[in-house]
Design an enzyme around this catalytic site. Structure first.
Site, PDB file in Angstrom:
ATOM      1  N   ARG A 128     -18.798  33.250  29.586  1.00  0.00           N
ATOM      2  CA  ARG A 128     -19.331  34.308  28.694  1.00  0.00           C
ATOM      3  C   ARG A 128     -20.740  34.755  29.059  1.00  0.00           C
ATOM      4  NH1 ARG A 128     -16.814  30.985  24.641  1.00  0.00           N
ATOM      5  NH2 ARG A 128     -14.713  31.786  24.288  1.00  0.00           N
ATOM      6  N   LYS A 150     -25.498  47.713  35.840  1.00  0.00           N
ATOM      7  CA  LYS A 150     -24.086  48.119  35.871  1.00  0.00           C
ATOM      8  C   LYS A 150     -23.373  47.193  36.847  1.00  0.00           C
ATOM      9  CE  LYS A 150     -23.991  52.978  34.576  1.00  0.00           C
ATOM     10  NZ  LYS A 150     -23.743  54.358  35.028  1.00  0.00           N
ATOM     11  N   GLU A 192     -28.678  58.364  47.690  1.00  0.00           N
ATOM     12  CA  GLU A 192     -29.123  58.010  46.329  1.00  0.00           C
ATOM     13  C   GLU A 192     -30.619  58.306  46.163  1.00  0.00           C
ATOM     14  OE1 GLU A 192     -26.962  57.305  44.034  1.00  0.00           O
ATOM     15  OE2 GLU A 192     -25.308  56.121  44.857  1.00  0.00           O
ATOM     16  N   LYS A 234     -35.528  54.952  38.258  1.00  0.00           N
ATOM     17  CA  LYS A 234     -34.346  54.336  37.643  1.00  0.00           C
ATOM     18  C   LYS A 234     -34.749  53.421  36.489  1.00  0.00           C
ATOM     19  CE  LYS A 234     -29.895  52.358  38.090  1.00  0.00           C
ATOM     20  NZ  LYS A 234     -28.727  52.076  38.892  1.00  0.00           N
ATOM     21  N   GLU A 248     -28.436  63.641  25.167  1.00  0.00           N
ATOM     22  CA  GLU A 248     -29.221  64.594  25.979  1.00  0.00           C
ATOM     23  C   GLU A 248     -29.016  64.404  27.480  1.00  0.00           C
ATOM     24  OE1 GLU A 248     -31.092  62.973  23.259  1.00  0.00           O
ATOM     25  OE2 GLU A 248     -30.236  64.713  22.242  1.00  0.00           O
ATOM     26  N   ARG A 251     -29.110  58.268  30.943  1.00  0.00           N
ATOM     27  CA  ARG A 251     -28.653  57.557  32.138  1.00  0.00           C
ATOM     28  C   ARG A 251     -27.525  58.285  32.864  1.00  0.00           C
ATOM     29  NH1 ARG A 251     -27.864  51.060  32.937  1.00  0.00           N
ATOM     30  NH2 ARG A 251     -27.319  51.229  35.140  1.00  0.00           N
ATOM     31  N   ASN A 255     -25.841  60.000  37.426  1.00  0.00           N
ATOM     32  CA  ASN A 255     -24.519  60.216  38.020  1.00  0.00           C
ATOM     33  C   ASN A 255     -24.404  61.563  38.705  1.00  0.00           C
ATOM     34  OD1 ASN A 255     -22.186  58.330  37.867  1.00  0.00           O
ATOM     35  ND2 ASN A 255     -23.096  58.000  35.862  1.00  0.00           N
ATOM     36  N   HIS A 258     -21.846  62.104  41.360  1.00  0.00           N
ATOM     37  CA  HIS A 258     -20.897  60.995  41.331  1.00  0.00           C
ATOM     38  C   HIS A 258     -19.513  61.383  40.815  1.00  0.00           C
ATOM     39  CE1 HIS A 258     -24.483  58.767  42.185  1.00  0.00           C
ATOM     40  NE2 HIS A 258     -23.866  57.602  42.168  1.00  0.00           N
ATOM     41  N   HIS A 262     -17.035  60.008  43.246  1.00  0.00           N
ATOM     42  CA  HIS A 262     -16.051  58.959  42.940  1.00  0.00           C
ATOM     43  C   HIS A 262     -14.630  59.458  43.211  1.00  0.00           C
ATOM     44  CE1 HIS A 262     -18.866  56.538  40.041  1.00  0.00           C
ATOM     45  NE2 HIS A 262     -19.067  56.256  41.307  1.00  0.00           N
ATOM     46  N   HIS A 275     -19.730  54.974  49.740  1.00  0.00           N
ATOM     47  CA  HIS A 275     -20.109  55.493  48.420  1.00  0.00           C
ATOM     48  C   HIS A 275     -21.211  56.551  48.543  1.00  0.00           C
ATOM     49  CE1 HIS A 275     -20.977  55.555  44.144  1.00  0.00           C
ATOM     50  NE2 HIS A 275     -22.261  55.341  44.417  1.00  0.00           N
TER      51      HIS A 275
HETATM   52  P1  NAD Z   1     -21.883  47.555  50.819  1.00  0.00           P
HETATM   53  O1  NAD Z   1     -22.272  46.586  49.813  1.00  0.00           O
HETATM   54  O2  NAD Z   1     -20.462  47.625  51.223  1.00  0.00           O
HETATM   55  O3  NAD Z   1     -22.795  47.337  52.104  1.00  0.00           O
HETATM   56  C1  NAD Z   1     -22.612  48.159  53.212  1.00  0.00           C
HETATM   57  C2  NAD Z   1     -22.340  47.372  54.511  1.00  0.00           C
HETATM   58  O4  NAD Z   1     -23.579  46.915  55.030  1.00  0.00           O
HETATM   59  C3  NAD Z   1     -21.478  46.159  54.338  1.00  0.00           C
HETATM   60  O5  NAD Z   1     -20.682  45.998  55.477  1.00  0.00           O
HETATM   61  C4  NAD Z   1     -22.502  45.048  54.250  1.00  0.00           C
HETATM   62  O6  NAD Z   1     -21.983  43.783  54.578  1.00  0.00           O
HETATM   63  C5  NAD Z   1     -23.525  45.501  55.250  1.00  0.00           C
HETATM   64  N1  NAD Z   1     -24.890  45.029  55.047  1.00  0.00           N
HETATM   65  C6  NAD Z   1     -25.525  44.868  53.881  1.00  0.00           C
HETATM   66  N2  NAD Z   1     -26.812  44.583  54.096  1.00  0.00           N
HETATM   67  C7  NAD Z   1     -26.997  44.562  55.434  1.00  0.00           C
HETATM   68  C8  NAD Z   1     -28.121  44.363  56.276  1.00  0.00           C
HETATM   69  N3  NAD Z   1     -29.335  44.183  55.766  1.00  0.00           N
HETATM   70  N4  NAD Z   1     -27.940  44.394  57.609  1.00  0.00           N
HETATM   71  C9  NAD Z   1     -26.710  44.641  58.141  1.00  0.00           C
HETATM   72  N5  NAD Z   1     -25.622  44.879  57.402  1.00  0.00           N
HETATM   73  C10 NAD Z   1     -25.765  44.847  56.068  1.00  0.00           C
HETATM   74  O7  NAD Z   1     -22.284  49.054  50.356  1.00  0.00           O
HETATM   75  P2  NAD Z   1     -23.520  49.641  49.542  1.00  0.00           P
HETATM   76  O8  NAD Z   1     -23.654  51.017  49.995  1.00  0.00           O
HETATM   77  O9  NAD Z   1     -24.686  48.744  49.552  1.00  0.00           O
HETATM   78  O10 NAD Z   1     -22.992  49.628  48.032  1.00  0.00           O
HETATM   79  C11 NAD Z   1     -21.949  50.457  47.638  1.00  0.00           C
HETATM   80  C12 NAD Z   1     -21.417  49.920  46.324  1.00  0.00           C
HETATM   81  O11 NAD Z   1     -22.430  49.982  45.337  1.00  0.00           O
HETATM   82  C13 NAD Z   1     -20.244  50.712  45.794  1.00  0.00           C
HETATM   83  O12 NAD Z   1     -19.245  49.833  45.388  1.00  0.00           O
HETATM   84  C14 NAD Z   1     -20.821  51.428  44.598  1.00  0.00           C
HETATM   85  O13 NAD Z   1     -19.870  51.680  43.597  1.00  0.00           O
HETATM   86  C15 NAD Z   1     -21.877  50.488  44.137  1.00  0.00           C
HETATM   87  N6  NAD Z   1     -22.949  51.111  43.367  1.00  0.00           N
HETATM   88  C16 NAD Z   1     -23.282  50.521  42.196  1.00  0.00           C
HETATM   89  C17 NAD Z   1     -24.311  51.035  41.441  1.00  0.00           C
HETATM   90  C18 NAD Z   1     -24.737  50.350  40.186  1.00  0.00           C
HETATM   91  O14 NAD Z   1     -25.540  50.903  39.449  1.00  0.00           O
HETATM   92  N7  NAD Z   1     -24.253  49.153  39.932  1.00  0.00           N
HETATM   93  C19 NAD Z   1     -25.020  52.155  41.907  1.00  0.00           C
HETATM   94  C20 NAD Z   1     -24.654  52.725  43.113  1.00  0.00           C
HETATM   95  C21 NAD Z   1     -23.615  52.177  43.840  1.00  0.00           C
HETATM   96  N1  GLY Z   2     -25.953  54.359  39.485  1.00  0.00           N
HETATM   97  C1  GLY Z   2     -25.954  54.952  38.198  1.00  0.00           C
HETATM   98  C2  GLY Z   2     -26.445  54.061  37.113  1.00  0.00           C
HETATM   99  O1  GLY Z   2     -26.874  52.967  37.360  1.00  0.00           O
HETATM  100  O2  GLY Z   2     -26.432  54.439  35.983  1.00  0.00           O
END
Ligand code: NAD
Ligand code: GLY
Length: 371
Positions: A128, A150, A192, A234, A248, A251, A255, A258, A262, A275
């Site tokens: 939990r 998130k 981003e 952010k 309004e 957060r 998006n 997005h 998405h 992404h």
């Molecule tokens: P990812 O986590 O897949 O990383 C990209 C690639 O780079 C992977 O192969 C990873 O292993 C590699 N990698 C990571 N760090 C490295 C480094 N320093 N050196 C070499 N390789 C490295 O992709 P991402 O773009 O970081 O994240 C995308 C994800 O984030 C999506 O699932 C998206 O939905 C999510 N996201 C979440 C939020 C949120 O607010 N939680 C916001 C934006 C995106």
């Molecule tokens: N990446 C959008 C949010 O965190 O709200």
């Protein structure tokens, strides 16, 4: 939200009352001891990473944590968006239960947004809820996904459809790790960064326009500023509207790009487009629609498209049928009672929620993009 600059470390605070936390940003931070306040009351640490990042930085981070006197176990996940699912989440629960991890266990997510989102969701739900720390290693994760709480996994029918709002206890950003990031991933992160400027801060947008070459070359000073400013923006948005409930916009404005993005990711299959690549194209679509609706000038729309292209990102929709795009956009989490809510630009640096574009109008717009 507040920002401090000591000699070396830029520090941004996400102000959420008793759940407030710090984002520390600096070169070389992985080798520094973790602040003792973060480790206080922790029984042990479980490091969650993946098979690409762990061999690069796992040992260094384990040593920094162990220097604080705690034992560290590691869980190394498969790499990639296609593994952001129930099966991978279960690997974490298997490891936590096998090693009898208790509620005082601290999860540390070392990796990009995939590792951060999935480890965060594991932390939100294991017994939990247990504490977790984000150590983002991609540009995208450093400027966006590690901040704000998130957490999620994907469902075959929709991106990030199963998850929780769950804030980390601390975010540690070592800007040095970006030097090993593959080019494609780095560019995806720039999407981003551009998002914050285009949707929320015209001055930052202008700064990115003036520094895009330095960013493309991964110049440390330019990167450090882009990451700090993105985290500041952010943190401010999240502090004001943590659960994305503001009428309004709040957060939801993060998006921008997005809703289209998405849909592109889901339609092409997770991992086909990154992404950030999908978000870049989505921002271009949202800017075009904003201009078509007369909200922004063609010149401002062009500035958004130009910056996306100068960052090495694609501004044209990939070959996805318009009705497929619409079907995926209809499942967006912002939607209410069947109405598709879009984030559009009111002017450069100012965005809004728009629920007035009918499905027919959106379909016609999508068809024109494919023409
Ligand atoms: P990812 O986590 O897949 O990383 C990209 C690639 O780079 C992977 O192969 C990873 O292993 C590699 N990698 C990571 N760090 C490295 C480094 N320093 N050196 C070499 N390789 C490295 O992709 P991402 O773009 O970081 O994240 C995308 C994800 O984030 C999506 O699932 C998206 O939905 C999510 N996201 C979440 C939020 C949120 O607010 N939680 C916001 C934006 C995106
Ligand atoms: N990446 C959008 C949010 O965190 O709200």
């Amino acid at each position: 939200m507040s920002t401090e600059n000591s000699e070396r470390i830029a520090r941004v605070k996400v102000e959420l009352g008793h759940r407030s936390y710090l984002i520390d940003i600096s070169a070389g931070l992985l080798s520094q001891p973790i602040p003792s306040s973060v480790l206080e009351g922790v029984s042990k640490v479980v490091l969650i990473s993946n098979k690409v990042v762990f061999p690069l930085y796992g040992e260094r981070l384990c040593a920094s944590i162990a220097a604080g006197g705690l034992s560290v176990e590691s869980v190394v996940l498969p790499d990639g968006e296609s593994h952001k699912d129930w099966h991978t989440l279960n690997l974490i629960f298997d490891a936590l239960l096998t090693s009898a991890s208790d509620r005082k266990t601290l999860l540390v997510a070392l990796g990009g947004g995939v590792v951060g989102d999935i480890a965060g969701f594991a932390a939100a739900t294991y017994q939990r809820g247990i504490a977790f720390v984000q150590v983002p290693t991609t540009l995208l994760a450093q400027v966006d996904s590690s901040v704000g709480g998130k957490t999620a996994i994907n469902h075959p029918l929709g991106k990030n459809m199963v998850g929780a709002f769950y804030q980390p206890k601390y975010v540690l950003i070592d800007t040095d790790v970006l030097q090993s990031l593959p080019d494609r991933e780095f560019k995806a992160g720039l999407a981003e960064v551009i998002k914050y400027g285009a949707a929320l801060d015209v001055k930052f947008f202008e700064w990115i326009e003036g520094n895009i070459d330095a960013l493309n070359q991964r110049t440390p000073a330019a990167l450090a500023y882009a990451i700090r400013r993105s985290c500041e923006i952010k943190a401010g948005v999240v502090a004001d509207d943590e659960f994305e409930s503001s009428k309004e916009g709040g957060r939801a404005l993060l998006n921008f790009g997005h809703t289209f993005g998405h849909a592109i990711e889901t339609a092409l299959g997770y991992g086909a487009w990154l992404h950030g690549e999908a978000v870049a194209c989505g921002m271009a679509m949202a800017a075009r629609l904003s201009a078509e609706l007369g909200r922004i000038s063609t010149a401002d729309m062009q500035r958004v498209l130009d910056l996306i292209k100068r960052a090495g990102l694609v501004a044209e929709l990939p070959p996805i049928a318009a009705d497929t795009m619409l079907a995926h956009m209809s499942r967006d989490k912002k939607n209410e009672a069947g109405t598709i809510k879009l984030i559009l630009l009111s002017t450069l640096g100012v965005s809004c929620i728009d629920a007035t574009v009918s499905r027919e109008a959106l379909l016609a717009f999508l068809r024109r993009q494919r023409a």
